[in-house]
Design a protein around this motif. Structure first.
Motif, mmCIF file in Angstrom:
data_model
loop_
_atom_site.group_PDB
_atom_site.id
_atom_site.type_symbol
_atom_site.label_atom_id
_atom_site.label_comp_id
_atom_site.label_asym_id
_atom_site.label_seq_id
_atom_site.Cartn_x
_atom_site.Cartn_y
_atom_site.Cartn_z
ATOM 1 N N GLY A 266 0.838 -1.197 0.000
ATOM 2 C CA GLY A 266 0.000 0.000 0.000
ATOM 3 C C GLY A 266 0.865 1.236 0.000
ATOM 4 O O GLY A 266 2.040 1.197 -0.341
ATOM 5 N N GLY A 267 0.270 2.346 0.422
ATOM 6 C CA GLY A 267 0.988 3.608 0.448
ATOM 7 C C GLY A 267 0.937 4.352 -0.864
ATOM 8 O O GLY A 267 1.420 5.478 -0.959
ATOM 9 N N ASP A 268 0.363 3.743 -1.888
ATOM 10 C CA ASP A 268 0.240 4.345 -3.214
ATOM 11 C C ASP A 268 -0.719 3.458 -4.002
ATOM 12 O O ASP A 268 -1.203 2.449 -3.486
ATOM 13 N N VAL A 269 -0.975 3.824 -5.253
ATOM 14 C CA VAL A 269 -1.865 3.024 -6.085
ATOM 15 C C VAL A 269 -1.224 1.659 -6.339
ATOM 16 O O VAL A 269 -0.062 1.567 -6.733
ATOM 17 N N ILE A 270 -1.977 0.595 -6.091
ATOM 18 C CA ILE A 270 -1.483 -0.777 -6.263
ATOM 19 C C ILE A 270 -1.865 -1.263 -7.659
ATOM 20 O O ILE A 270 -3.039 -1.232 -8.040
ATOM 21 N N ALA A 271 -0.877 -1.708 -8.413
ATOM 22 C CA ALA A 271 -1.129 -2.160 -9.790
ATOM 23 C C ALA A 271 -1.709 -3.570 -9.781
ATOM 24 O O ALA A 271 -1.073 -4.501 -9.285
ATOM 25 N N PRO A 272 -2.913 -3.773 -10.331
ATOM 26 C CA PRO A 272 -3.485 -5.132 -10.385
ATOM 27 C C PRO A 272 -2.587 -6.107 -11.139
ATOM 28 O O PRO A 272 -2.533 -7.293 -10.798
ATOM 29 N N THR A 273 -1.891 -5.619 -12.167
ATOM 30 C CA THR A 273 -0.999 -6.506 -12.919
ATOM 31 C C THR A 273 0.128 -7.022 -12.037
ATOM 32 O O THR A 273 0.569 -8.168 -12.173
ATOM 33 N N ALA A 274 0.602 -6.183 -11.114
ATOM 34 C CA ALA A 274 1.661 -6.609 -10.193
ATOM 35 C C ALA A 274 1.125 -7.667 -9.237
ATOM 36 O O ALA A 274 1.805 -8.652 -8.931
ATOM 37 N N VAL A 275 -0.098 -7.468 -8.755
ATOM 38 C CA VAL A 275 -0.711 -8.454 -7.864
ATOM 39 C C VAL A 275 -0.820 -9.805 -8.564
ATOM 40 O O VAL A 275 -0.481 -10.856 -7.999
#
Length: 593
Positions: A266-275
Protein backbone atom coordinates in the motif's frame (compact mmCIF):
# COMPACT_ATOMS: atom_id res chain seq x y z
CA UNK A 1 -8.19 -7.35 30.67
CA UNK A 2 -6.03 -6.70 27.61
CA UNK A 3 -3.10 -4.37 28.22
CA UNK A 4 -3.48 -1.22 26.15
CA UNK A 5 0.08 0.09 26.27
CA UNK A 6 3.01 -1.32 24.31
CA UNK A 7 5.30 -1.87 27.35
CA UNK A 8 2.53 -3.60 29.32
CA UNK A 9 1.64 -5.85 26.41
CA UNK A 10 5.33 -6.64 25.83
CA UNK A 11 5.81 -7.48 29.53
CA UNK A 12 2.98 -10.01 29.28
CA UNK A 13 4.71 -11.60 26.30
CA UNK A 14 8.08 -11.76 28.10
CA UNK A 15 6.40 -13.62 30.95
CA UNK A 16 4.97 -16.15 28.48
CA UNK A 17 8.01 -16.74 26.23
CA UNK A 18 11.20 -15.43 27.91
CA UNK A 19 13.57 -17.74 26.01
CA UNK A 20 12.00 -17.33 22.57
CA UNK A 21 14.02 -15.34 20.05
CA UNK A 22 12.55 -11.86 19.73
CA UNK A 23 15.04 -10.09 17.46
CA UNK A 24 17.51 -11.39 14.86
CA UNK A 25 20.02 -9.12 13.18
CA UNK A 26 20.61 -10.54 9.71
CA UNK A 27 23.89 -8.73 9.02
CA UNK A 28 25.68 -9.81 12.22
CA UNK A 29 23.82 -12.93 13.32
CA UNK A 30 23.02 -11.34 16.70
CA UNK A 31 19.90 -12.80 18.35
CA UNK A 32 18.07 -11.47 21.38
CA UNK A 33 15.52 -13.47 23.35
CA UNK A 34 12.51 -11.74 24.82
CA UNK A 35 14.22 -11.74 28.21
CA UNK A 36 17.46 -10.28 26.81
CA UNK A 37 15.56 -7.58 24.91
CA UNK A 38 13.66 -6.74 28.10
CA UNK A 39 16.85 -6.37 30.13
CA UNK A 40 18.66 -4.23 27.58
CA UNK A 41 15.65 -1.96 27.16
CA UNK A 42 15.30 -1.64 30.95
CA UNK A 43 18.92 -0.48 31.28
CA UNK A 44 18.50 2.19 28.62
CA UNK A 45 15.15 3.26 30.10
CA UNK A 46 16.76 3.78 33.52
CA UNK A 47 19.48 5.87 31.92
CA UNK A 48 16.94 8.06 30.12
CA UNK A 49 14.95 8.50 33.33
CA UNK A 50 18.17 9.59 35.03
CA UNK A 51 18.55 12.29 32.40
CA UNK A 52 15.12 13.62 33.31
CA UNK A 53 13.18 12.01 30.47
CA UNK A 54 9.59 11.39 31.48
CA UNK A 55 5.92 11.60 30.55
CA UNK A 56 5.48 12.18 26.79
CA UNK A 57 8.92 13.73 26.34
CA UNK A 58 10.17 13.18 22.81
CA UNK A 59 13.35 11.18 22.38
CA UNK A 60 14.85 11.40 18.91
CA UNK A 61 16.36 8.27 17.34
CA UNK A 62 18.95 8.35 14.55
CA UNK A 63 20.42 4.90 13.98
CA UNK A 64 21.07 2.25 11.40
CA UNK A 65 18.68 -0.69 11.25
CA UNK A 66 19.88 -3.01 14.02
CA UNK A 67 18.83 -4.86 17.15
CA UNK A 68 19.83 -1.72 19.07
CA UNK A 69 17.11 0.17 17.22
CA UNK A 70 14.45 -2.13 18.69
CA UNK A 71 16.07 -1.75 22.13
CA UNK A 72 15.94 2.04 21.77
CA UNK A 73 12.26 2.22 20.82
CA UNK A 74 11.22 -0.11 23.63
CA UNK A 75 13.36 1.71 26.20
CA UNK A 76 11.89 5.09 25.29
CA UNK A 77 8.36 3.76 25.80
CA UNK A 78 9.34 2.11 29.10
CA UNK A 79 10.59 5.52 30.30
CA UNK A 80 7.12 6.95 29.63
CA UNK A 81 8.35 8.97 26.67
CA UNK A 82 7.57 8.94 22.92
CA UNK A 83 10.06 8.04 20.22
CA UNK A 84 10.81 10.48 17.40
CA UNK A 85 12.37 8.68 14.41
CA UNK A 86 14.82 10.76 12.36
CA UNK A 87 15.48 9.41 8.87
CA UNK A 88 19.15 8.85 8.10
CA UNK A 89 18.50 9.80 4.44
CA UNK A 90 17.29 13.29 5.40
CA UNK A 91 19.65 16.24 4.85
CA UNK A 92 21.27 17.59 8.01
CA UNK A 93 19.13 20.73 8.14
CA UNK A 94 15.92 18.67 7.95
CA UNK A 95 17.14 16.39 10.74
CA UNK A 96 17.88 19.42 12.87
CA UNK A 97 14.44 20.87 12.12
CA UNK A 98 12.66 17.70 13.26
CA UNK A 99 14.60 17.61 16.52
CA UNK A 100 14.05 21.31 17.20
CA UNK A 101 10.39 21.33 16.18
CA UNK A 102 9.55 18.36 18.41
CA UNK A 103 11.52 19.75 21.32
CA UNK A 104 13.43 16.49 21.67
CA UNK A 105 14.86 15.91 25.14
CA UNK A 106 17.60 13.51 23.98
CA UNK A 107 18.96 12.02 20.76
CA UNK A 108 19.72 8.30 20.83
CA UNK A 109 22.22 7.19 18.23
CA UNK A 110 24.83 4.57 17.39
CA UNK A 111 28.49 4.82 16.46
CA UNK A 112 27.88 4.90 12.71
CA UNK A 113 25.42 7.79 12.87
CA UNK A 114 27.30 9.71 15.55
CA UNK A 115 30.41 9.67 13.39
CA UNK A 116 28.55 11.24 10.47
CA UNK A 117 26.44 13.94 12.13
CA UNK A 118 25.59 15.36 15.55
CA UNK A 119 22.78 17.92 16.05
CA UNK A 120 23.01 21.05 18.15
CA UNK A 121 20.99 21.90 21.23
CA UNK A 122 20.21 18.36 22.42
CA UNK A 123 22.13 15.78 24.50
CA UNK A 124 23.41 12.86 22.40
CA UNK A 125 23.48 9.38 23.91
CA UNK A 126 24.97 6.26 22.36
CA UNK A 127 22.83 3.18 22.97
CA UNK A 128 25.93 1.14 23.81
CA UNK A 129 27.66 3.69 26.04
CA UNK A 130 29.14 2.15 29.18
CA UNK A 131 27.00 4.44 31.32
CA UNK A 132 23.94 2.75 29.79
CA UNK A 133 25.12 -0.82 30.19
CA UNK A 134 25.87 -0.19 33.90
CA UNK A 135 22.20 0.56 34.69
CA UNK A 136 19.72 -1.74 36.43
CA UNK A 137 18.11 -4.45 34.30
CA UNK A 138 14.89 -4.37 36.35
CA UNK A 139 11.71 -2.96 34.84
CA UNK A 140 11.45 0.74 35.83
CA UNK A 141 7.68 0.23 36.13
CA UNK A 142 6.81 3.75 34.97
CA UNK A 143 3.01 4.14 34.90
CA UNK A 144 1.89 4.46 31.28
CA UNK A 145 -1.62 5.46 30.29
CA UNK A 146 -3.04 4.09 27.03
CA UNK A 147 -3.75 7.64 25.84
CA UNK A 148 -0.10 8.69 26.13
CA UNK A 149 1.73 9.44 22.90
CA UNK A 150 3.81 6.46 21.76
CA UNK A 151 5.58 8.09 18.84
CA UNK A 152 5.76 11.20 16.68
CA UNK A 153 6.34 10.51 12.99
CA UNK A 154 6.71 13.33 10.51
CA UNK A 155 4.96 13.48 7.16
CA UNK A 156 5.27 15.95 4.31
CA UNK A 157 3.51 19.25 4.78
CA UNK A 158 1.84 21.44 2.17
CA UNK A 159 3.69 24.43 3.63
CA UNK A 160 7.03 22.80 2.87
CA UNK A 161 7.72 21.93 6.51
CA UNK A 162 7.12 18.42 7.91
CA UNK A 163 4.17 17.72 10.22
CA UNK A 164 4.74 15.67 13.36
CA UNK A 165 1.84 13.22 13.86
CA UNK A 166 1.32 12.16 17.49
CA UNK A 167 -0.04 8.59 17.81
CA UNK A 168 -1.06 7.09 21.16
CA UNK A 169 -0.23 3.79 22.84
CA UNK A 170 -3.87 2.75 22.66
CA UNK A 171 -4.02 3.22 18.91
CA UNK A 172 -0.91 1.12 18.28
CA UNK A 173 -2.13 -1.76 20.46
CA UNK A 174 -5.63 -1.56 18.93
CA UNK A 175 -4.15 -1.86 15.44
CA UNK A 176 -2.01 -4.86 16.28
CA UNK A 177 -4.78 -6.72 18.12
CA UNK A 178 -7.30 -6.26 15.30
CA UNK A 179 -9.01 -9.59 14.56
CA UNK A 180 -8.28 -9.26 10.82
CA UNK A 181 -4.69 -10.33 11.46
CA UNK A 182 -3.86 -14.01 11.09
CA UNK A 183 -1.06 -13.82 13.64
CA UNK A 184 0.63 -17.04 12.51
CA UNK A 185 1.33 -15.44 9.12
CA UNK A 186 3.32 -12.72 10.90
CA UNK A 187 5.42 -14.97 13.11
CA UNK A 188 8.68 -13.71 11.53
CA UNK A 189 8.48 -10.24 10.04
CA UNK A 190 11.27 -8.49 8.14
CA UNK A 191 12.10 -5.01 9.41
CA UNK A 192 13.03 -3.46 6.08
CA UNK A 193 11.21 -0.12 5.88
CA UNK A 194 12.94 3.06 7.01
CA UNK A 195 12.04 3.28 10.70
CA UNK A 196 10.90 6.88 10.20
CA UNK A 197 8.13 5.46 8.00
CA UNK A 198 4.98 4.58 9.96
CA UNK A 199 4.78 1.03 8.60
CA UNK A 200 7.73 0.21 10.89
CA UNK A 201 5.02 0.14 13.59
CA UNK A 202 3.72 -3.07 12.00
CA UNK A 203 7.17 -4.49 11.28
CA UNK A 204 8.40 -4.09 14.85
CA UNK A 205 5.44 -4.40 17.17
CA UNK A 206 3.27 -6.94 15.36
CA UNK A 207 5.68 -9.84 16.01
CA UNK A 208 6.89 -8.57 19.40
CA UNK A 209 3.42 -8.23 20.90
CA UNK A 210 2.44 -11.71 19.69
CA UNK A 211 5.49 -13.78 20.59
CA UNK A 212 6.99 -13.61 17.10
CA UNK A 213 10.36 -12.57 15.77
CA UNK A 214 11.63 -9.35 14.18
CA UNK A 215 14.31 -10.01 11.56
CA UNK A 216 16.41 -6.90 10.97
CA UNK A 217 17.37 -6.42 7.31
CA UNK A 218 20.89 -5.14 6.63
CA UNK A 219 21.24 -1.34 6.33
CA UNK A 220 20.57 0.20 2.94
CA UNK A 221 18.20 -0.64 0.11
CA UNK A 222 17.80 -4.33 -0.62
CA UNK A 223 18.33 -5.89 -4.03
CA UNK A 224 16.03 -8.80 -4.99
CA UNK A 225 18.75 -11.48 -4.48
CA UNK A 226 19.43 -10.23 -0.95
CA UNK A 227 15.73 -10.13 -0.14
CA UNK A 228 15.32 -13.65 -1.52
CA UNK A 229 18.16 -14.89 0.68
CA UNK A 230 16.69 -13.23 3.78
CA UNK A 231 13.25 -14.76 3.19
CA UNK A 232 14.75 -18.21 2.72
CA UNK A 233 17.42 -18.13 5.43
CA UNK A 234 15.25 -16.66 8.15
CA UNK A 235 11.93 -18.21 7.18
CA UNK A 236 10.25 -14.83 6.85
CA UNK A 237 6.47 -15.23 6.91
CA UNK A 238 5.25 -11.63 6.74
CA UNK A 239 6.51 -8.53 4.98
CA UNK A 240 5.35 -5.07 4.02
CA UNK A 241 6.34 -3.65 0.63
CA UNK A 242 5.33 -0.22 -0.60
CA UNK A 243 3.24 -0.30 -3.76
CA UNK A 244 6.19 1.00 -5.76
CA UNK A 245 8.65 -1.61 -4.49
CA UNK A 246 6.01 -4.33 -4.78
CA UNK A 247 5.48 -3.41 -8.43
CA UNK A 248 9.22 -3.48 -9.16
CA UNK A 249 9.64 -6.90 -7.56
CA UNK A 250 6.52 -8.23 -9.29
CA UNK A 251 7.89 -7.22 -12.65
CA UNK A 252 11.54 -8.07 -12.22
CA UNK A 253 11.59 -11.08 -9.89
CA UNK A 254 8.24 -12.18 -8.41
CA UNK A 255 9.80 -15.50 -7.37
CA UNK A 256 11.78 -13.49 -4.81
CA UNK A 257 8.68 -13.57 -2.60
CA UNK A 258 8.28 -17.36 -2.61
CA UNK A 259 7.90 -18.76 0.90
CA UNK A 260 6.14 -15.76 2.39
CA UNK A 261 2.74 -16.38 3.90
CA UNK A 262 1.44 -12.81 3.76
CA UNK A 263 2.47 -9.65 1.92
CA UNK A 264 1.15 -6.25 2.91
CA UNK A 265 1.34 -3.52 0.31
CA UNK A 266 0.00 0.00 0.00
CA UNK A 267 0.99 3.61 0.45
CA UNK A 268 0.24 4.34 -3.21
CA UNK A 269 -1.86 3.02 -6.08
CA UNK A 270 -1.48 -0.78 -6.26
CA UNK A 271 -1.13 -2.16 -9.79
CA UNK A 272 -3.48 -5.13 -10.38
CA UNK A 273 -1.00 -6.51 -12.92
CA UNK A 274 1.66 -6.61 -10.19
CA UNK A 275 -0.71 -8.45 -7.86
CA UNK A 276 -1.46 -11.05 -10.52
CA UNK A 277 2.22 -11.62 -11.34
CA UNK A 278 3.05 -12.24 -7.67
CA UNK A 279 0.07 -14.54 -7.12
CA UNK A 280 0.97 -16.51 -10.25
CA UNK A 281 4.56 -16.92 -9.04
CA UNK A 282 3.63 -17.51 -5.38
CA UNK A 283 0.16 -19.13 -5.41
CA UNK A 284 0.13 -19.88 -1.68
CA UNK A 285 0.78 -16.32 -0.53
CA UNK A 286 -1.92 -13.97 0.72
CA UNK A 287 -1.68 -10.33 -0.32
CA UNK A 288 -3.27 -7.65 1.80
CA UNK A 289 -3.84 -4.32 0.05
CA UNK A 290 -3.64 -1.89 2.95
CA UNK A 291 -5.06 1.61 3.12
CA UNK A 292 -4.32 4.16 5.77
CA UNK A 293 -2.59 7.34 6.84
CA UNK A 294 -0.04 8.21 9.48
CA UNK A 295 -2.79 10.37 11.00
CA UNK A 296 -5.00 7.27 11.20
CA UNK A 297 -2.41 5.13 13.04
CA UNK A 298 -0.91 3.42 9.97
CA UNK A 299 -3.74 1.21 8.62
CA UNK A 300 -7.49 1.79 8.48
CA UNK A 301 -8.73 -0.67 5.83
CA UNK A 302 -7.58 -3.78 4.02
CA UNK A 303 -8.50 -5.89 1.00
CA UNK A 304 -7.58 -9.57 0.88
CA UNK A 305 -6.18 -10.89 -2.41
CA UNK A 306 -5.53 -14.55 -3.18
CA UNK A 307 -4.94 -16.60 -6.31
CA UNK A 308 -8.73 -17.03 -6.61
CA UNK A 309 -9.43 -13.28 -6.53
CA UNK A 310 -10.81 -11.79 -9.72
CA UNK A 311 -8.83 -8.64 -10.41
CA UNK A 312 -10.19 -5.67 -12.29
CA UNK A 313 -8.41 -2.49 -13.28
CA UNK A 314 -8.49 -1.13 -9.70
CA UNK A 315 -7.59 -2.75 -6.38
CA UNK A 316 -10.28 -1.61 -3.90
CA UNK A 317 -9.50 -0.21 -0.46
CA UNK A 318 -11.66 -2.96 1.01
CA UNK A 319 -13.03 -3.40 4.52
CA UNK A 320 -12.36 -1.16 7.50
CA UNK A 321 -10.53 -2.47 10.55
CA UNK A 322 -12.46 -2.98 13.78
CA UNK A 323 -13.72 0.23 15.35
CA UNK A 324 -12.87 2.41 12.33
CA UNK A 325 -15.30 4.28 10.10
CA UNK A 326 -14.58 5.58 6.61
CA UNK A 327 -16.86 8.33 5.33
CA UNK A 328 -16.82 9.54 1.73
CA UNK A 329 -18.09 13.10 1.87
CA UNK A 330 -18.57 16.13 -0.36
CA UNK A 331 -17.33 19.63 0.47
CA UNK A 332 -20.36 20.15 2.76
CA UNK A 333 -19.55 16.98 4.75
CA UNK A 334 -22.54 15.19 3.27
CA UNK A 335 -22.17 11.52 2.20
CA UNK A 336 -21.94 11.10 -1.57
CA UNK A 337 -23.96 8.45 -3.44
CA UNK A 338 -22.34 5.27 -4.73
CA UNK A 339 -20.24 5.92 -7.83
CA UNK A 340 -19.70 9.58 -6.97
CA UNK A 341 -16.22 10.77 -6.00
CA UNK A 342 -15.79 12.35 -2.58
CA UNK A 343 -13.10 12.81 0.03
CA UNK A 344 -12.20 10.09 2.54
CA UNK A 345 -12.61 10.98 6.22
CA UNK A 346 -11.33 8.55 8.86
CA UNK A 347 -13.31 8.34 12.08
CA UNK A 348 -13.74 6.11 15.11
CA UNK A 349 -10.71 4.49 16.70
CA UNK A 350 -7.20 5.14 15.43
CA UNK A 351 -7.53 8.86 14.72
CA UNK A 352 -4.26 10.40 15.94
CA UNK A 353 -4.12 13.08 18.60
CA UNK A 354 -3.04 15.64 16.00
CA UNK A 355 0.04 17.49 14.81
CA UNK A 356 2.62 18.23 17.46
CA UNK A 357 2.83 21.96 18.14
CA UNK A 358 0.59 22.88 15.20
CA UNK A 359 -2.82 23.62 16.67
CA UNK A 360 -4.09 25.51 13.62
CA UNK A 361 -3.21 22.71 11.23
CA UNK A 362 -4.65 20.13 13.63
CA UNK A 363 -7.95 22.03 13.72
CA UNK A 364 -7.98 22.19 9.91
CA UNK A 365 -7.43 18.47 9.30
CA UNK A 366 -8.95 16.89 12.44
CA UNK A 367 -12.57 18.04 12.39
CA UNK A 368 -15.70 17.31 14.40
CA UNK A 369 -17.42 14.07 13.46
CA UNK A 370 -21.11 14.80 12.76
CA UNK A 371 -21.82 11.06 12.55
CA UNK A 372 -20.21 10.03 15.82
CA UNK A 373 -20.79 10.64 19.52
CA UNK A 374 -20.31 14.16 20.97
CA UNK A 375 -16.65 15.18 21.01
CA UNK A 376 -15.54 12.65 18.40
CA UNK A 377 -13.36 13.69 15.50
CA UNK A 378 -12.64 12.77 11.87
CA UNK A 379 -9.38 13.07 9.98
CA UNK A 380 -9.70 14.68 6.58
CA UNK A 381 -7.30 12.62 4.44
CA UNK A 382 -7.29 14.54 1.17
CA UNK A 383 -7.75 11.17 -0.59
CA UNK A 384 -10.52 11.01 -3.16
CA UNK A 385 -12.55 7.82 -3.57
CA UNK A 386 -15.91 6.37 -4.54
CA UNK A 387 -17.92 3.27 -3.69
CA UNK A 388 -18.29 0.83 -6.55
CA UNK A 389 -21.43 -1.15 -7.36
CA UNK A 390 -20.35 -3.83 -4.89
CA UNK A 391 -20.04 -1.31 -2.07
CA UNK A 392 -16.23 -1.45 -1.95
CA UNK A 393 -14.24 1.77 -1.80
CA UNK A 394 -12.00 2.58 -4.77
CA UNK A 395 -9.19 5.08 -4.38
CA UNK A 396 -9.29 7.71 -7.14
CA UNK A 397 -6.43 10.03 -6.22
CA UNK A 398 -5.39 12.95 -4.11
CA UNK A 399 -7.51 16.06 -3.78
CA UNK A 400 -4.40 18.16 -4.30
CA UNK A 401 -3.28 16.15 -7.35
CA UNK A 402 -6.25 17.20 -9.47
CA UNK A 403 -5.44 19.51 -12.37
CA UNK A 404 -7.71 21.70 -14.43
CA UNK A 405 -7.51 21.05 -18.19
CA UNK A 406 -9.66 23.30 -20.38
CA UNK A 407 -11.81 24.05 -17.36
CA UNK A 408 -12.26 20.37 -16.50
CA UNK A 409 -10.89 18.91 -13.26
CA UNK A 410 -8.78 15.89 -14.18
CA UNK A 411 -7.47 13.32 -11.71
CA UNK A 412 -4.24 11.76 -13.07
CA UNK A 413 -5.14 8.46 -11.37
CA UNK A 414 -8.08 8.13 -13.74
CA UNK A 415 -5.70 8.41 -16.68
CA UNK A 416 -3.48 5.78 -15.04
CA UNK A 417 -6.47 3.45 -14.77
CA UNK A 418 -6.92 3.75 -18.54
CA UNK A 419 -3.29 2.73 -19.02
CA UNK A 420 -3.71 -0.39 -16.89
CA UNK A 421 -3.41 -3.61 -18.80
CA UNK A 422 -1.91 -2.11 -21.97
CA UNK A 423 0.29 -4.81 -23.57
CA UNK A 424 4.01 -4.35 -23.05
CA UNK A 425 3.59 -1.67 -20.38
CA UNK A 426 5.28 -2.62 -17.11
CA UNK A 427 4.99 0.55 -15.01
CA UNK A 428 3.43 3.95 -15.51
CA UNK A 429 2.49 7.15 -13.74
CA UNK A 430 0.71 10.29 -14.92
CA UNK A 431 1.70 13.67 -13.51
CA UNK A 432 0.69 17.26 -14.17
CA UNK A 433 3.53 19.52 -15.33
CA UNK A 434 3.47 23.28 -15.66
CA UNK A 435 4.56 24.88 -18.93
CA UNK A 436 6.23 28.24 -19.45
CA UNK A 437 2.89 30.01 -19.93
CA UNK A 438 1.75 28.82 -16.48
CA UNK A 439 -0.87 26.31 -17.59
CA UNK A 440 -0.57 22.64 -16.71
CA UNK A 441 -0.52 19.58 -18.91
CA UNK A 442 -0.48 15.85 -18.28
CA UNK A 443 2.67 13.82 -18.82
CA UNK A 444 2.66 10.02 -18.96
CA UNK A 445 5.86 8.38 -17.71
CA UNK A 446 5.99 4.78 -18.95
CA UNK A 447 8.34 1.82 -18.50
CA UNK A 448 8.21 -1.00 -21.08
CA UNK A 449 8.32 -4.67 -20.11
CA UNK A 450 11.21 -5.36 -22.44
CA UNK A 451 11.43 -3.69 -25.85
CA UNK A 452 10.72 -0.13 -26.89
CA UNK A 453 7.10 0.93 -26.61
CA UNK A 454 5.18 2.17 -29.64
CA UNK A 455 4.16 5.48 -28.11
CA UNK A 456 1.94 6.36 -31.05
CA UNK A 457 -0.02 3.13 -30.56
CA UNK A 458 -0.22 3.79 -26.83
CA UNK A 459 -1.60 7.26 -27.49
CA UNK A 460 -4.17 5.83 -29.92
CA UNK A 461 -5.22 3.32 -27.26
CA UNK A 462 -5.72 6.02 -24.64
CA UNK A 463 -7.77 8.08 -27.06
CA UNK A 464 -10.25 5.21 -27.23
CA UNK A 465 -10.59 5.29 -23.44
CA UNK A 466 -10.57 8.98 -22.56
CA UNK A 467 -11.63 12.37 -23.92
CA UNK A 468 -8.84 14.26 -25.64
CA UNK A 469 -8.32 16.71 -22.79
CA UNK A 470 -7.41 13.75 -20.53
CA UNK A 471 -4.86 12.24 -22.93
CA UNK A 472 -1.30 13.08 -21.78
CA UNK A 473 0.32 15.75 -23.91
CA UNK A 474 3.63 13.86 -23.82
CA UNK A 475 4.68 10.30 -23.06
CA UNK A 476 8.19 9.89 -21.64
CA UNK A 477 9.74 6.42 -21.74
CA UNK A 478 11.96 5.47 -18.77
CA UNK A 479 14.03 2.44 -17.81
CA UNK A 480 12.42 2.45 -14.34
CA UNK A 481 10.33 4.68 -12.11
CA UNK A 482 12.38 6.43 -9.41
CA UNK A 483 11.59 5.66 -5.76
CA UNK A 484 12.08 7.71 -2.59
CA UNK A 485 14.09 6.40 0.40
CA UNK A 486 10.74 5.20 1.80
CA UNK A 487 10.13 3.13 -1.33
CA UNK A 488 7.35 5.35 -2.64
CA UNK A 489 7.22 6.78 -6.12
CA UNK A 490 9.55 9.80 -6.27
CA UNK A 491 7.46 12.20 -8.34
CA UNK A 492 9.99 15.00 -7.88
CA UNK A 493 12.69 12.91 -9.58
CA UNK A 494 10.73 12.50 -12.82
CA UNK A 495 12.56 14.13 -15.76
CA UNK A 496 11.14 17.26 -17.34
CA UNK A 497 9.34 16.44 -20.59
CA UNK A 498 9.97 18.10 -23.94
CA UNK A 499 6.57 19.48 -24.82
CA UNK A 500 7.88 20.84 -28.12
CA UNK A 501 9.05 17.49 -29.40
CA UNK A 502 7.30 16.55 -32.65
CA UNK A 503 7.20 12.78 -33.13
CA UNK A 504 5.88 12.86 -36.70
CA UNK A 505 5.30 15.76 -39.05
CA UNK A 506 3.01 16.01 -42.06
CA UNK A 507 2.97 19.47 -43.65
CA UNK A 508 -0.25 21.27 -44.57
CA UNK A 509 -1.61 20.35 -48.00
CA UNK A 510 -4.61 22.64 -48.52
CA UNK A 511 -5.05 26.40 -48.09
CA UNK A 512 -7.33 25.88 -45.06
CA UNK A 513 -4.83 23.51 -43.46
CA UNK A 514 -2.10 26.14 -43.98
CA UNK A 515 -4.27 28.74 -42.25
CA UNK A 516 -5.12 26.52 -39.32
CA UNK A 517 -1.52 25.37 -38.95
CA UNK A 518 -0.44 28.99 -38.77
CA UNK A 519 -3.06 29.78 -36.13
CA UNK A 520 -2.05 26.77 -34.02
CA UNK A 521 1.60 27.81 -34.31
CA UNK A 522 1.12 31.46 -33.36
CA UNK A 523 -1.26 30.80 -30.45
CA UNK A 524 0.80 27.96 -28.97
CA UNK A 525 4.31 29.28 -29.67
CA UNK A 526 5.03 26.06 -31.58
CA UNK A 527 7.60 26.54 -34.38
CA UNK A 528 6.22 23.82 -36.66
CA UNK A 529 2.71 22.37 -36.58
CA UNK A 530 1.81 19.42 -38.79
CA UNK A 531 -1.68 18.47 -39.81
CA UNK A 532 -1.69 15.47 -37.41
CA UNK A 533 -0.63 17.52 -34.39
CA UNK A 534 -3.23 17.77 -31.63
CA UNK A 535 -4.10 21.25 -30.33
CA UNK A 536 -4.29 20.07 -26.73
CA UNK A 537 -1.18 17.90 -26.92
CA UNK A 538 0.76 20.95 -28.09
CA UNK A 539 -0.25 22.79 -24.92
CA UNK A 540 -3.61 24.19 -25.87
CA UNK A 541 -5.67 25.17 -22.85
CA UNK A 542 -8.91 27.04 -22.20
CA UNK A 543 -7.57 30.51 -22.96
CA UNK A 544 -5.85 29.51 -26.19
CA UNK A 545 -8.91 27.50 -27.27
CA UNK A 546 -11.17 30.54 -27.06
CA UNK A 547 -8.60 32.65 -28.90
CA UNK A 548 -8.33 30.01 -31.62
CA UNK A 549 -12.08 29.98 -32.19
CA UNK A 550 -12.14 33.78 -32.41
CA UNK A 551 -9.21 33.81 -34.86
CA UNK A 552 -10.89 31.15 -37.03
CA UNK A 553 -14.04 33.28 -37.14
CA UNK A 554 -12.02 36.38 -38.08
CA UNK A 555 -9.76 34.79 -40.69
CA UNK A 556 -11.82 31.95 -42.10
CA UNK A 557 -15.26 33.46 -41.64
CA UNK A 558 -16.90 30.50 -39.86
CA UNK A 559 -18.08 29.97 -36.30
CA UNK A 560 -16.80 26.87 -34.50
CA UNK A 561 -18.21 25.62 -31.21
CA UNK A 562 -15.81 24.56 -28.43
CA UNK A 563 -17.15 20.99 -28.56
CA UNK A 564 -16.00 20.71 -32.16
CA UNK A 565 -12.44 21.45 -31.08
CA UNK A 566 -12.61 18.56 -28.60
CA UNK A 567 -13.95 16.26 -31.31
CA UNK A 568 -11.58 17.44 -34.06
CA UNK A 569 -8.40 18.63 -32.30
CA UNK A 570 -5.86 18.22 -35.14
CA UNK A 571 -5.34 20.55 -38.09
CA UNK A 572 -6.48 17.89 -40.56
CA UNK A 573 -9.54 16.91 -38.55
CA UNK A 574 -10.62 20.49 -37.90
CA UNK A 575 -10.15 21.48 -41.55
CA UNK A 576 -12.21 18.49 -42.69
CA UNK A 577 -14.95 19.35 -40.17
CA UNK A 578 -15.11 22.98 -41.28
CA UNK A 579 -15.41 22.02 -44.94
CA UNK A 580 -17.96 19.31 -44.18
CA UNK A 581 -20.19 21.76 -42.31
CA UNK A 582 -19.56 25.02 -44.20
CA UNK A 583 -18.41 23.82 -47.62
CA UNK A 584 -15.09 24.63 -49.32
CA UNK A 585 -13.35 27.60 -47.77
CA UNK A 586 -11.32 29.62 -50.26
CA UNK A 587 -8.12 30.92 -48.66
CA UNK A 588 -4.84 31.81 -50.25
CA UNK A 589 -1.84 29.70 -49.24
CA UNK A 590 0.12 32.89 -48.59
CA UNK A 591 -1.93 33.40 -45.43
CA UNK A 592 -0.35 30.30 -43.95
CA UNK A 593 3.25 29.90 -42.87
Amino acid sequence: MTALSIPARFAEQVARTPETTAVSEAASGIDLTYWELEQRANRLAHYLIGLGVGHEDRVAVLMERSADLVVAFLAILKAGAAYLPVHEAYPADRRQYLIDHAGAAVLLTDNAMRASWVPTGVPVVGVDDSAVTDQSALDPKVPIHPDQVAYVIHTSGSTGQPKGVAVTQRDVVRLLLDPQWAVERHARVLLVAPYAFDVSTYEMWMPLLHGGQVVIAPPGRLEPPTLRRLITTHGITGIHLTAGLFRVLAEEAPETLTGLREILTGGDVIAPTAVRRVLDACPDVVIHAMYGATEGSVFSAHHLLTRDTELGTVVPIGDVLTGICIHILDDRLAPVPAGVVGEIYLAGEGVARGYLGQADLTAERFVADPFGPPGSRMYRTGDMARRNTGGLIEFVGREDSQVKILGFLVEPAEVEAALAGYPGLAHFVVLAREREHGEKQLVGYVVPESDELDLAALRAHIRTKLPDYMVPAVFVQLDSLPLTPNGKLDRAAMPEPDFDEVLTYRPPETPLQHTLSGLFSSLLDAPKVGIDDNFFELGGQSLQAMRLLNRIKAEVGVTILINALFDFPTVAQLAAHIEAVHGPVAKDEEEGP
